[in-house]
Design an enzyme around this catalytic site. Sequence first.
Site, PDB file in Angstrom:
ATOM      1  N   GLY A   1       0.835  -1.203   0.000  1.00  0.00           N
ATOM      2  CA  GLY A   1       0.000   0.000   0.000  1.00  0.00           C
ATOM      3  C   GLY A   1       0.862   1.241   0.000  1.00  0.00           C
ATOM      4  O   GLY A   1       2.050   1.174  -0.319  1.00  0.00           O
ATOM      5  N   ASN A   2       0.279   2.381   0.335  1.00  0.00           N
ATOM      6  CA  ASN A   2       1.067   3.607   0.459  1.00  0.00           C
ATOM      7  C   ASN A   2       0.423   4.512   1.506  1.00  0.00           C
ATOM      8  O   ASN A   2      -0.581   4.149   2.103  1.00  0.00           O
ATOM      9  CB  ASN A   2       1.206   4.312  -0.898  1.00  0.00           C
ATOM     10  CG  ASN A   2      -0.143   4.680  -1.477  1.00  0.00           C
ATOM     11  OD1 ASN A   2      -0.852   5.511  -0.927  1.00  0.00           O
ATOM     12  ND2 ASN A   2      -0.519   4.028  -2.580  1.00  0.00           N
ATOM     13  N   TYR A   3       1.020   5.698   1.721  1.00  0.00           N
ATOM     14  CA  TYR A   3       0.625   6.539   2.856  1.00  0.00           C
ATOM     15  C   TYR A   3      -0.580   7.441   2.583  1.00  0.00           C
ATOM     16  O   TYR A   3      -0.922   8.263   3.423  1.00  0.00           O
ATOM     17  CB  TYR A   3       1.801   7.429   3.268  1.00  0.00           C
ATOM     18  CG  TYR A   3       2.994   6.670   3.784  1.00  0.00           C
ATOM     19  CD1 TYR A   3       2.899   5.920   4.952  1.00  0.00           C
ATOM     20  CD2 TYR A   3       4.218   6.711   3.119  1.00  0.00           C
ATOM     21  CE1 TYR A   3       3.997   5.228   5.446  1.00  0.00           C
ATOM     22  CE2 TYR A   3       5.315   6.030   3.601  1.00  0.00           C
ATOM     23  CZ  TYR A   3       5.196   5.288   4.766  1.00  0.00           C
ATOM     24  OH  TYR A   3       6.273   4.614   5.258  1.00  0.00           O
TER      25      TYR A   3
END
Length: 401
Positions: free
Chosen positions: A209-211
């Site tokens: 995923g990412n932030y």
Amino acid sequence: MILKDKHIILGITGSIAAYKAAYIIRGLVKKGAEVQVVITPAGKEFITPLTLSTLSSHPVISEFFSNRDGTWNSHVDLGLWADAMLIAPATASTIGKMANGIADNMLITTYLSCKAPVFVAPAMDLDMFSHPSTQQNLERLRSFGNRIIEPAEGELASHLVGKGRMEEPDKIIEVLEDFFSAQKDLEKKKILITAGPTYEKIDPVRFIGNYSSGKMGFALAEACAERGAEVTLVAGPVSLKTHHPAIKRIDVESAGEMYQAAMTAFPSSDAAILCAAVADYRPENASEQKIKRETEREMTLHLVPNPDIAASLGAIKREGQVMVGFALETNDEATHAEGKLKRKNLDFIVLNSLRDQGAGFRCDTNKITIIDNAGGVTSYPLKTKREVACDIVNKLVTLLK
Ligand code: PMT
């Protein structure tokens, strides 16, 4: 003169910041607005009605019955008269009463009768502001469609003051001006927005995923809906809520799901704003069972490319449809953004760089540069994501027929 002849109710409550209300009245009157002050009993301990009535040229309203002669102040008439109601400063107590309909003074009854948009500028110390009770009450006000005016995080840092401080009078007036200048210019328009991250499954407990928090995309959705658009918000996994009833939200998890939802919604949309941080790759095969650690053995994940949603929509874009992309960069920002603008057939791209403090993922602020396909470049200072959304929508409106 956007505020000329606008009828504004200014609600003042018992905070040390009440003196700033005088500057708000002066600023509004200077811009041609008519201001009617409604003050709580506690508010009068901090600023005199005489000052307020002199500045606004109207008697100040505080009690239901001002004279003991059978006449009374009608909160219903006031509510109908107003083009906007601004409560500044708003104490924790007044915010709590507004959130729960506790109509024990003229300000709250006016608020409950008011058909016009309501703006609230909280003012209190940091501990009171951060208390879950205050935060919950503010969240309730947002869910009623009220707009909360707060200083941007970046601004707070630079002034060395805490959260809960009331926004400065000139900034509050700017919010009202933005609101009236932007009203309903997206009426009858359908806008597709992607927001948040995507999660690409590795196994039942892990993902790539990412932030991204979704804050930027959700601010865009609210801004478009407030301006009259019908919004389809395709949201990756985030914990945010949507507030405006004109937002249809489709929750997805992976880039594949986001692609499907976006491709379905795009043909009937007038514009698409692609704000999501989409994972470019996913594990080729997600394991059905939790992958166990095998001591000391290296592990390789084989990744395959995800569909590029923006590029796929760009390939089927019709004459008259407008596409806005984002570019989150860490280096050679403008070159990379311009490449994406062309490759994905966008009308303009919003560049944000992780090299700018307060920009990009998770924070409440962003710093953007808009690059359009005619070569135009506009850079903006650090602003709240809400204000940034307004700048992006202002640009979008100029391209929609
Ligand atoms: O959500 P927040 O915490 O508020 O943070 C906001 C943000 C930083 C995520 C946002 O401002 C932002 O920059 N979004 C785009 C991030 C990104 O993934 O940029 P990119 O340069 O990788 O992608 C370029 C464009 O193509 C973007 O419009 C993206 O949505 C789109 N894209 C990318 C890959 C892909 N497979 N499909 C796409 O549609």
